[in-house]
Scaffold this motif. Structure first.
Motif, PDB file in Angstrom:
ATOM      1  N   ASP A  48      -0.958 -30.673-121.834  1.00 32.31           N
ATOM      2  CA  ASP A  48      -1.297 -29.346-122.120  1.00 32.31           C
ATOM      3  C   ASP A  48      -1.623 -28.724-120.962  1.00 32.31           C
ATOM      4  O   ASP A  48      -3.156 -28.769-120.557  1.00 32.31           O
ATOM      5  CB  ASP A  48      -2.471 -29.688-123.397  1.00 32.31           C
ATOM      6  N   LEU A  49      -1.063 -28.274-120.613  1.00 31.79           N
ATOM      7  CA  LEU A  49      -1.589 -27.664-118.657  1.00 31.79           C
ATOM      8  C   LEU A  49      -2.859 -26.565-119.501  1.00 31.79           C
ATOM      9  O   LEU A  49      -3.721 -26.685-118.574  1.00 31.79           O
ATOM     10  CB  LEU A  49      -0.099 -27.480-118.676  1.00 31.79           C
ATOM     11  N   ARG A  50      -2.019 -25.555-120.142  1.00 32.89           N
ATOM     12  CA  ARG A  50      -3.527 -24.947-120.014  1.00 32.89           C
ATOM     13  C   ARG A  50      -5.227 -25.875-120.410  1.00 32.89           C
ATOM     14  O   ARG A  50      -5.704 -25.148-120.111  1.00 32.89           O
ATOM     15  CB  ARG A  50      -4.006 -23.950-121.590  1.00 32.89           C
ATOM     16  N   GLY A  51      -5.476 -26.931-121.503  1.00 26.93           N
ATOM     17  CA  GLY A  51      -6.182 -27.309-121.746  1.00 26.93           C
ATOM     18  C   GLY A  51      -6.964 -27.852-120.204  1.00 26.93           C
ATOM     19  O   GLY A  51      -8.172 -28.059-120.556  1.00 26.93           O
ATOM     20  N   PRO A  97      -5.113 -16.903-122.604  1.00 24.66           N
ATOM     21  CA  PRO A  97      -4.123 -17.985-123.341  1.00 24.66           C
ATOM     22  C   PRO A  97      -3.233 -17.943-122.989  1.00 24.66           C
ATOM     23  O   PRO A  97      -2.535 -17.476-122.000  1.00 24.66           O
ATOM     24  CB  PRO A  97      -4.726 -16.828-124.861  1.00 24.66           C
ATOM     25  N   VAL A  98      -2.742 -19.100-124.319  1.00 25.02           N
ATOM     26  CA  VAL A  98      -0.947 -19.750-123.574  1.00 25.02           C
ATOM     27  C   VAL A  98      -0.295 -18.313-123.810  1.00 25.02           C
ATOM     28  O   VAL A  98      -0.241 -17.508-124.579  1.00 25.02           O
ATOM     29  CB  VAL A  98      -0.671 -20.857-124.817  1.00 25.02           C
ATOM     30  N   GLY A  99       0.797 -18.129-122.700  1.00 23.48           N
ATOM     31  CA  GLY A  99       1.641 -16.976-122.820  1.00 23.48           C
ATOM     32  C   GLY A  99       1.314 -16.048-121.617  1.00 23.48           C
ATOM     33  O   GLY A  99       1.782 -15.325-121.896  1.00 23.48           O
ATOM     34  N   ASP A 100       0.203 -14.980-121.503  1.00 25.76           N
ATOM     35  CA  ASP A 100      -0.724 -14.216-120.825  1.00 25.76           C
ATOM     36  C   ASP A 100       0.099 -14.237-119.124  1.00 25.76           C
ATOM     37  O   ASP A 100       0.010 -15.653-118.677  1.00 25.76           O
ATOM     38  CB  ASP A 100      -2.255 -14.078-121.432  1.00 25.76           C
TER      39      ASP A 100
END
Length: 345
Positions: free
Chosen positions: A257-260, A276-279
């Motif tokens: 979970d990189l964003r986490g 958010p993920v992908g932005d």
């Protein structure tokens, strides 16, 4: 509430103008002294018409006694000025925030190597606190002298700190591919900053070595607990404000979970926005705002992390961050005077 008396030394450049804009709406800051030898006697709003109706200060020649009567003094001066004047102000009880590079590098020999100046205030250099609140908040609260970070180093350190603090990436193969608008070069007239020289063009510079490299290395090494190796290449793009840092690192082990990781590290940070993920953050999304927007991505190989980090070089990369540190130094809410959203479009 009692106001805090402010002095600004060198208020004629872009960072000085940004300080004036931000402090004009700060409810506790009272500008008492604004200096410029060249513009002495001229109103600030004559030099910067955007300040009309918000700032009636008049530039004056620096007077040590008037500056010593301030509670805080900001240096928005060329490198080499603050080290000459700051120690005497500190001894008089004034808190100093330096936006130049005079106190950023802890090694005086490194400073001389990169800035071609012998450091004249080694005791103040040893005392100075590096002013990146997200990494050094408690030390800033206690500081008498804060060295406000450079713009590129701010975007790079905030972008890579979570990975290095967690020991998740190879510390010897980091890459910072960064782009900046023309205001990063200052307000002084230079051929390379002329409209016709910059528009419809894109170029790298400082590849053999840029002044911000040792500052970036120093900060990231502190995060990692060991000396890091980083390739830093800045580029000039045809816009007035903004920095976009594309940062590359190799994972030492899989990360689910990189964003986490980023969301947890910057939870509660008013001026770091993990997207958010992908932005993909845009520089225009931070224009005029004291915020760093970050988006970490995992490359298709599953081993390369690509972190996108954007700031306004004049706000979070300079004057806004200085005001953020000022708030901490005086026990004020960290967001005071800095909570305006970015400009759009």
């Amino acid at each position: 509430m009692e106001s805090i008396k402010i002095g600004i030394i060198g208020g004629t450049g872009y960072t000085g103008a940004e300080l004036l804009r931000l402090l004009a709406r700060h409810p506790r800051a009272e500008l008492r002294v604004l200096t410029s030898r060249q513009e002495a006697g001229k109103r600030a709003d004559a030099l910067f018409p955007a300040l009309r109706g918000h700032c009636d200060a008049v530039f004056e020649v620096p007077d040590p006694e008037r500056l010593a009567a301030c509670d805080a003094v900001f240096f928005a001066t060329p490198h080499g000025t603050a080290m000459q004047m700051a120690p005497a102000l500190i001894e008089r009880g004034v808190k100093v925030l330096d936006l130049s590079a005079d106190f950023r590098l802890k090694d005086a020999a490194e400073f001389q190597r990169w800035y071609k100046l012998e450091h004249s205030a080694p005791a103040a250099l040893a005392e100075a606190v590096y002013g990146l609140p997200e990494l050094h908040r408690e030390a800033i609260r206690r500081a008498r002298l804060v060295a406000c970070p450079g713009c590129y180093p701010t975007a790079v350190q905030l972008g890579l700190a979570p990975l290095l603090e967690a020991g998740l990436v190879d510390t010897r193969g980091l890459v910072a591919d960064c782009k900046s608008g023309t205001s990063g070069g200052g307000r002084e007239a230079k051929i390379g900053s002329l409209y016709c020289e910059v528009t419809e063009s894109f170029k790298a510079y400082g590849v053999p070595g840029h002044r911000h490299l040792p500052e970036i290395t120093q900060g990231l090494s502190g995060c990692a607990g060991e000396t890091v190796g980083i390739t830093f290449v800045p580029h000039l793009v045809p816009m007035s404000r903004g920095i976009h840092a594309t940062l590359y690192a190799r994972l030492r082990k899989p990360l689910a979970d990189l964003r986490g990781l980023y969301a947890q590290r910057y939870a509660g940070e008013a001026f770091v926005d993990v997207l958010p993920v992908g932005d993909h953050p845009e520089t225009r999304s931070v224009r005029g705002a004291n915020v760093c927007r970050i988006s970490p991505h995992l490359g298709p190989d599953g081993e390369t992390v690509v972190v996108l980090s954007v700031i306004d070089n004049l706000v979070k990369g300079a004057s806004g961050q200085a005001v953020q540190c000022f708030n901490l130094m005086f026990g004020l809410p960290e967001t005071l005077g800095l909570d305006a959203p970015a400009l759009a479009p």
